[in-house]
Motif scaffolding. Sequence first.
Motif, PDB file in Angstrom:
ATOM      1  N   THR A  97      -5.582  40.420 116.583  1.00 32.55           N
ATOM      2  CA  THR A  97      -6.437  41.598 116.652  1.00 32.55           C
ATOM      3  C   THR A  97      -6.806  42.034 115.247  1.00 32.55           C
ATOM      4  O   THR A  97      -5.943  42.134 114.369  1.00 32.55           O
ATOM      5  CB  THR A  97      -5.714  42.747 117.385  1.00 32.55           C
ATOM      6  N   LEU A  98      -8.100  42.262 115.022  1.00 31.89           N
ATOM      7  CA  LEU A  98      -8.609  42.692 113.719  1.00 31.89           C
ATOM      8  C   LEU A  98      -9.049  44.144 113.838  1.00 31.89           C
ATOM      9  O   LEU A  98      -9.855  44.488 114.716  1.00 31.89           O
ATOM     10  CB  LEU A  98      -9.777  41.813 113.273  1.00 31.89           C
ATOM     11  N   ASP A  99      -8.550  44.979 112.941  1.00 32.87           N
ATOM     12  CA  ASP A  99      -8.784  46.423 112.987  1.00 32.87           C
ATOM     13  C   ASP A  99      -9.988  46.782 112.119  1.00 32.87           C
ATOM     14  O   ASP A  99      -9.913  46.747 110.887  1.00 32.87           O
ATOM     15  CB  ASP A  99      -7.522  47.146 112.490  1.00 32.87           C
ATOM     16  N   SER A 100     -11.106  47.137 112.765  1.00 32.47           N
ATOM     17  CA  SER A 100     -12.333  47.435 112.018  1.00 32.47           C
ATOM     18  C   SER A 100     -12.199  48.691 111.169  1.00 32.47           C
ATOM     19  O   SER A 100     -12.821  48.795 110.095  1.00 32.47           O
ATOM     20  CB  SER A 100     -13.512  47.590 112.989  1.00 32.47           C
ATOM     21  N   LYS A 101     -11.382  49.642 111.598  1.00 28.79           N
ATOM     22  CA  LYS A 101     -11.175  50.858 110.799  1.00 28.79           C
ATOM     23  C   LYS A 101     -10.416  50.535 109.513  1.00 28.79           C
ATOM     24  O   LYS A 101     -10.695  51.111 108.455  1.00 28.79           O
ATOM     25  CB  LYS A 101     -10.425  51.909 111.612  1.00 28.79           C
ATOM     26  N   ALA A 102      -9.479  49.602 109.594  1.00 32.87           N
ATOM     27  CA  ALA A 102      -8.748  49.180 108.397  1.00 32.87           C
ATOM     28  C   ALA A 102      -9.672  48.463 107.426  1.00 32.87           C
ATOM     29  O   ALA A 102      -9.570  48.633 106.205  1.00 32.87           O
ATOM     30  CB  ALA A 102      -7.572  48.281 108.782  1.00 32.87           C
TER      31      ALA A 102
END
Length: 382
Positions: free
Chosen positions: A8-13
């Motif tokens: 999972t890749l966190d766009s907010k990060a």
Amino acid sequence: MSKTSLMTLDSKAVKNNIDFLQNMIGPEVKLSSVVKANAYGHGIEHLVPVLEQAGVDHFSVFSYDEAQRVRKSTTNNPTIVIMGWISNEDLPEAIKCGFEFFVFSLERLYQAQHNATQLNRVAKIHLEVETGMNRSGLNRRELKTAIALIKSAPKQFELTGFCTHLSGAESISNHHRIQKQLKKYHKMQALLQSAGLRPQYCHVANSAATCVFPKERFDLVRIGIMQYGFWSSAETFIHFRQSQKVQDDPLQRILSWESRVMAVKEVKTGEFIGYGIYYLAQSDIKTALVPIGYATGYSRSLSNKGRVLINGHRCSVIGLVNMNMIIVDVTNVPTVEVNDEVVIIGKQGDLEIKVSAFSNISDELNYEVLAHLPGDIERQVI
């Protein structure tokens, strides 16, 4: 989760990291997002659109095939720079696509001129000079030849960059060598300027150099590991904290990785577990089988050493890491059932498994751990 594990890749990060980096370098310095090695294992097709949404409009890759993948993943026609491999067969197409590319040998320069002439196009080049790393780049004699050739063919070349690569800015042990490199770079830069050539970007700094040598950011910095939420080294982070007088880490990890429990088994005292005689049960234990292994990026060097999170507990990998499976001791986990979540990288409740946990155990760098993550692992962006 249709495959054996999910990243999972966190766009907010991503947005947090890009904003931090942009604020650090300022508006006058271009940020080039380095997405070689499948975006450091994160996945080019998944991450590049998120980076673009975060404001990135300049990408650097290693090879022509990566440049094509980035191009297909973007919508705003960003600048794409190829820092390494382009076959002679692919160079004409690279020029037609408008890709910029490093010229680190006279052979490539001659080939670029030939192709640009045939195509009636301009080759957008970054002259890479050898300043002391002794890996790739033009020496002073070759640079003089390159300058003469570029000046003789103004319709074939656009000098978009003048660059070198520093030999380990993440470690203070390399700083004397880097100072020598910088002096050599400036002398070669002066040679270029005296010939009347003015590249759009002068650049030498990767993530570590961007932090440690702020005066050497010039027109552009090539940011790799930091945009993914990692510091180049503990030394780099310490330098940042001391120079900025802060304690908290401003970077956020982008990636988490999970799998599921495949089976649960009871093992009696005195039984060996897995291949060979690498783990002997000293008491009656309960094990969970997890469908990841060295074929899916979980290094064999983590045998009898690795840790995962299951139901809010930190659990040990026991026995040899197999090609497609690991065995985990879940004796102290009250209830474990098939299909329970297994966190390989990331958080579960108050606990966290960091990439550094892998590198500390396996002697791999963060870069290695990430780059070894296979491209066919299922990925999602949140």
